[in-house]
Design a protein around this motif. Structure first.
Motif, PDB file in Angstrom:
ATOM      1  N   GLN A 796       0.832  -1.185   0.000  1.00  0.00           N
ATOM      2  CA  GLN A 796       0.000   0.000   0.000  1.00  0.00           C
ATOM      3  C   GLN A 796       0.877   1.249   0.000  1.00  0.00           C
ATOM      4  OE1 GLN A 796      -2.283  -1.160   3.667  1.00  0.00           O
ATOM      5  NE2 GLN A 796      -4.060  -0.712   2.380  1.00  0.00           N
ATOM      6  N   LYS A 797       0.311   2.334  -0.452  1.00  0.00           N
ATOM      7  CA  LYS A 797       0.951   3.641  -0.323  1.00  0.00           C
ATOM      8  C   LYS A 797      -0.042   4.571   0.359  1.00  0.00           C
ATOM      9  CE  LYS A 797      -0.441   4.958  -5.029  1.00  0.00           C
ATOM     10  NZ  LYS A 797      -1.122   3.690  -5.382  1.00  0.00           N
ATOM     11  N   HIS A 798       0.449   5.628   0.971  1.00  0.00           N
ATOM     12  CA  HIS A 798      -0.407   6.543   1.705  1.00  0.00           C
ATOM     13  C   HIS A 798      -0.440   7.908   1.020  1.00  0.00           C
ATOM     14  CE1 HIS A 798       0.227   3.427   4.758  1.00  0.00           C
ATOM     15  NE2 HIS A 798      -0.939   3.818   5.237  1.00  0.00           N
ATOM     16  N   ILE A 799      -1.627   8.452   0.900  1.00  0.00           N
ATOM     17  CA  ILE A 799      -1.848   9.741   0.252  1.00  0.00           C
ATOM     18  C   ILE A 799      -2.430  10.689   1.291  1.00  0.00           C
ATOM     19  CG2 ILE A 799      -3.066  10.923  -1.623  1.00  0.00           C
ATOM     20  CD1 ILE A 799      -3.286   8.156  -3.012  1.00  0.00           C
ATOM     21  N   THR A 800      -1.986  11.910   1.274  1.00  0.00           N
ATOM     22  CA  THR A 800      -2.544  12.900   2.188  1.00  0.00           C
ATOM     23  C   THR A 800      -3.436  13.868   1.417  1.00  0.00           C
ATOM     24  OG1 THR A 800      -0.644  14.369   1.931  1.00  0.00           O
ATOM     25  CG2 THR A 800      -0.566  12.791   3.747  1.00  0.00           C
ATOM     26  N   SER A 801      -4.370  14.471   2.128  1.00  0.00           N
ATOM     27  CA  SER A 801      -5.229  15.493   1.525  1.00  0.00           C
ATOM     28  C   SER A 801      -5.515  16.561   2.568  1.00  0.00           C
ATOM     29  CB  SER A 801      -6.537  14.875   1.009  1.00  0.00           C
ATOM     30  OG  SER A 801      -7.346  14.452   2.102  1.00  0.00           O
ATOM     31  N   GLN A 802      -5.988  17.690   2.111  1.00  0.00           N
ATOM     32  CA  GLN A 802      -6.405  18.728   3.032  1.00  0.00           C
ATOM     33  C   GLN A 802      -7.621  19.460   2.475  1.00  0.00           C
ATOM     34  OE1 GLN A 802      -2.468  19.288   2.599  1.00  0.00           O
ATOM     35  NE2 GLN A 802      -3.306  18.782   0.604  1.00  0.00           N
ATOM     36  N   HIS A 803      -8.530  19.823   3.372  1.00  0.00           N
ATOM     37  CA  HIS A 803      -9.726  20.581   2.994  1.00  0.00           C
ATOM     38  C   HIS A 803      -9.765  21.818   3.860  1.00  0.00           C
ATOM     39  CE1 HIS A 803     -14.310  21.221   3.221  1.00  0.00           C
ATOM     40  NE2 HIS A 803     -13.823  21.826   2.141  1.00  0.00           N
ATOM     41  N   VAL A 804      -9.648  22.969   3.207  1.00  0.00           N
ATOM     42  CA  VAL A 804      -9.631  24.239   3.931  1.00  0.00           C
ATOM     43  C   VAL A 804     -10.875  25.026   3.551  1.00  0.00           C
ATOM     44  CG1 VAL A 804      -8.304  26.337   4.391  1.00  0.00           C
ATOM     45  CG2 VAL A 804      -7.098  24.220   3.828  1.00  0.00           C
TER      46      VAL A 804
END
Length: 840
Positions: A796-804
């Motif tokens: 698996q790989k990990h992805i980050t996200s952000q919601h502002v």
């Protein structure tokens, strides 16, 4: 004398260090570690003793730079060619004549590199090399001026760069090229190209320009100047590339020598090793033996020698004895040739080249301290006997079958055990990764450029299988297996799947770092994975399970299983059965470096993957290391690999038979297997029992000859306490750690570095290898300090996200804009301010 000498005065930059080491000696101080592949000068101060200086020279330092008083104490003790005298320029006239003949050079520390001053001082040191360390900013001009009077400038690393020369730093290539003087109308430099790994044999004569020399220095590749076509990058079209080991200037600074490792067909345009004809002598023998190791037909004598270590051992002893008996020059030469043939066969079988032997000889030649050189007792004649010393008797089939199979022993509480000796016991066999990568590179390049055609040719060559296509697609045939084997695989599959399914990272992590700003992390499977399962004569369904199950439960979209075919082109039924269980999308019928290359780059039929997993021999490991560093491949690998390892910690509650069995379970993998028993206050009586069990059990097992060799290289470590046992184990960082201790479960919290831990007397390492549920693809060679074993998250790989939100940006935006302004990145700041309604 080199155009300049480098002084390591800053934190080591590996790329800069590598480039500098090709063209200049490097000065270090005693607190810095000697670098084997660099020409190291060690600079000592007034506090250094003669023993300190000799120890560094014994460990491989090329020269010692010593102050006046220390040099006086070394006269007649250290050869002059190993000493450089350290002097302030103001004290140059105070050097006694006796010292001038006791050193090979002088390092002058001076406020300025004034040529007139250095010239006047150098008259005190006729015949010695002069190195100048000044407070002036080094420039190509100052290097040239000093070279004109026979001196070289010492340049601190902080003043060297790989970027263009500036007012503060000089480019490494500019520093090297500055004093060169061509005597040709076209300004070119005659350049002798020699083979680093074939005893310095001349490969050819070419020409170099300043531009080509600079590129060769900075890239580490053979780059020259063609008088017809200009800049010539050797092997750019033919594939016969060169790795530059070092570049030297001749005594007149008008010609060069490139010492290189040649790849491909050879240096000459006629596809020969050398423009001066084919290699002969030892280099030719080495090439022939390496080829025979790969291609010798079954039943041939050389194949027998590679396949039967006992026969090879016996022949070496026999030929050594005959050489000792030889009487005249002809017989001595004849018998020596035979001995060298068998000895070199032994070396090639162990992955040792003539270059490795020469490096060892060179290292030994540098030693100042000398051993007495007495022969060991078994080789000496008995007292009063006139007979020749008796060599150990040779046995036609098995080496010393009656000798006890036992390990070496070291006691950690021995007051004579130095930190250096303790560190040596933590080391594994040296892996010649650079040499192996050089060997696999042509194979990988062949598959990358020619695809299936190369893959089919190499499979026919190495696996003796004639295939019409390298790839099998589902539905795969249902293999014929016994009910017992089928049920065992099914149970192992169930356990491994249960444990690895629990490792799936399926939940999204969300953190509100401030009001209106939510950061997230979520996992996604790696889309395409290649699973290498060693095969050929071995059957390894366990590896197919250990790699296939986590790929399956992680949800990888494409699973390509690669394994060598049998001579009839079929896949072992056990591996085929597992391929069906784990839902493999394709099976690549290929092994070795060619399989790794096909997975990394893809071919007409083989899909390219994003990550390659799996163990293998040194060819597979080298190929994995090569492709992961190629940006054209865009592929990662699971981890580096080395020989199998086990470390057992045992106390007085252990069962000696269990401990011996655990040691042997790893010792049977190969003669280079790493087996360590750490005795935590074990009574001597129990150690004797364990060694007796090792001997007894090994003799009853089918791979006794392999275990005889691996156990001989293995180690019993006596530790004064359980805590000290774990300290040694954590420093060693074993692949497998087995705990035969009272309250074993409670000691697990002391484990910092290990691939997998086996707790208590009823947890043999074999369970983890096959069916308990944990994964057996584990870090070796000490990499357990920084690598995990293969697990579901490896797929698996990990992805980050952000919601502002708009409100969140009102609070966060000014912070971001301020930091962007601080870094001078106006567009970053503008991307925030425009949303906040501000002007640019």
């Amino acid at each position: 004398m080199p155009p300049f000498v480098a002084l390591l005065d800053a934190e080591r930059d590996d790329e800069l260090f590598s480039v500098v080491s090709r063209v200049a000696p490097i000065i270090i101080d005693p607190s810095q570690q000697l670098i084997p592949d660099a020409t190291s000068y060690v600079q000592f101060d007034q506090t250094a003793t003669a023993d300190d200086i000799i120890r560094y020279l014994d460990e491989g330092a090329h020269k010692a730079i010593v102050p006046l008083q220390a040099a006086k104490n070394l006269i007649g003790v250290v050869p002059p060619e190993r000493l450089i005298l350290l002097l302030d320029v103001s004290n140059a006239g105070a050097v006694p004549d006796s010292l001038s003949t006791a050193v090979s050079g002088v390092l002058l520390k001076t406020p300025s590199s004034d040529v007139d001053l250095i010239t006047s001082v150098s008259r005190f040191f006729v015949g010695l090399s002069i190195h100048v360390l000044s407070d002036d900013q080094p420039t190509p001009s100052s290097i040239t001026q000093l070279a004109a009077i026979g001196a070289s400038l010492v340049i601190p690393f902080s003043h060297l760069t790989l970027a263009p020369t500036s007012d503060q730093q000089v480019n490494v290539a500019d520093a090297f090229i500055a004093p060169l003087q061509s005597d040709r109308p076209d300004g070119l430099f005659p350049t002798v190209v020699s083979s680093y790994n074939e005893g310095g044999r001349s490969l050819g004569l070419v020409y170099s320009s300043r531009e080509s020399v600079a590129q060769a220095i900075l890239t580490g590749q053979g780059v020259y100047h063609s008088r017809k076509h200009g800049l010539w990058r050797k092997g750019e079209t033919s594939g016969a590339t060169q790795d530059v080991v070092y570049i030297r200037v001749d005594c007149d600074s008008d010609a060069l020598e490139f010492s290189v490792i040649q790849h491909g067909a050879g240096f000459c345009h006629l596809n020969r090793a050398s423009c001066f004809g084919e290699v002969d002598g030892l280099s030719a023998l080495e090439r022939t033996l390496k080829a025979r190791q790969q291609n010798a037909p079954e039943g041939s004598y050389t194949r027998r020698l590679f396949d039967d270590p006992a026969l090879l051992r016996a022949k070496i002893k026999e030929e050594a004895d005959e050489l000792c008996d030889a009487q005249n020059q002809e017989d001595v030469a004849f018998e020596a040739a035979d001995l060298i043939y068998f000895a070199l066969t032994r070396c090639i079988a162990a992955g040792v080249s003539i270059r490795d032997i020469e490096d060892s000889l060179n290292f030994k030649a540098k030693k100042i301290s000398r051993r007495p050189g007495n022969a060991k007792a078994p080789y000496l004649p008995s007292s009063g006997s006139s007979q020749k010393p008796a060599l150990p008797t040779q046995t036609p089939q098995k080496p010393d079958p009656d000798a006890p199979i036992r390990m070496r022993t070291v006691d950690l509480s021995d007051p004579k055990l130095t930190p250096e000796e303790r560190a040596a016991y933590l080391k594994r066999p040296v892996l010649k990764s650079d040499e192996m990568i050089a060997k696999v590179k042509p194979i990988v390049e062949n598959v990358r450029t020619r695809g299936d055609a190369a893959l089919l040719e190499l499979t026919a060559k190495f696996d003796k299988a004639q295939l019409d296509t390298p790839l099998l697609l589902p539905p795969f045939e249902s293999p014929s297996l016994s009910q017992e084997v089928r049920e065992a695989i099914d149970i192992a599959y169930s356990n491994i799947k249960k444990f690895h399914a629990a490792q799936v990272d399926g939940a999204t992590l969300e953190v509100e770092t401030m009001p209106g700003v939510v950061c997230s992390r979520f996992a996604r499977p790696i889309s395409r994975v290649g699973l290498y399962v060693p095969g050929g004569t071995a059957v390894l369904p366990s590896t197919a399970l250990m790699l296939g199950v986590p790929a399956q439960v992680a949800g990888c979209e494409q699973i390509v299983l690669a394994t060598p075919p049998r001579p009839d082109g079929s896949i072992s039924p056990e591996v085929l059965y597992v391929a069906n269980l784990v839902g493999a999308h394709a099976i690549l019928r290929a092994g070795g470096a060619q399989a790794v290359a096909a997975l990394a780059y893809g071919t007409e039929t083989v899909p390219k993957v994003d990550k390659v997993f799996g163990p293998g021999n040194q060819w597979v490991t080298a190929a994995k290391m090569l492709v992961q560093n190629d940006t054209d491949a865009l592929v990662s690998i699971d981890m580096p690999a080395g020989p199998s390892e086990v470390l057992v910690i045992a106390d007085e509650t252990c069962n000696p038979a269990f401990v011996a069995a655990d040691l042997l379970s790893q010792a049977e993998h190969g003669v280079d297997s790493q087996v360590v028993l750490v005795s935590s206050s074990l009574p001597d009586k129990m150690l004797v029992e364990i060694e007796a069990e090792v001997d007894k059990q090994a003799r009853a097992l089918p791979r006794v000859d392999i275990m005889r060799e691996s156990i001989r290289r293995s180690l019993v470590v006596k530790a004064p306490s359980v805590e000290e046992s774990f300290k040694f184990s954590n420093d060693y960082a074993p692949e497998h750690l087995i705990l035969h201790l009272r309250g074993a479960q409670g000691w697990v919290k002391h484990v910092k570095n290990a691939g997998s831990v086996f707790v208590g007397p009823y947890s043999p390492e074999s369970c983890g290898d096959y069916a308990s549920g944990t994964n057996h693809t584990l870090p070796t060679n000490g990499y357990a300090r920084q690598f995990s074993g293969v697990n579901t998250q490896s797929f698996q790989k990990h992805i980050t996200s952000q919601h502002v939100t708009a409100e969140g940006l009102q609070k966060l935006g000014p912070v971001v804009a301020t930091l962007a302004d601080c870094e001078g990145l106006g567009a970053h700041a503008n991307a925030v301010r425009i949303r906040l309604g501000s002007s640019i």
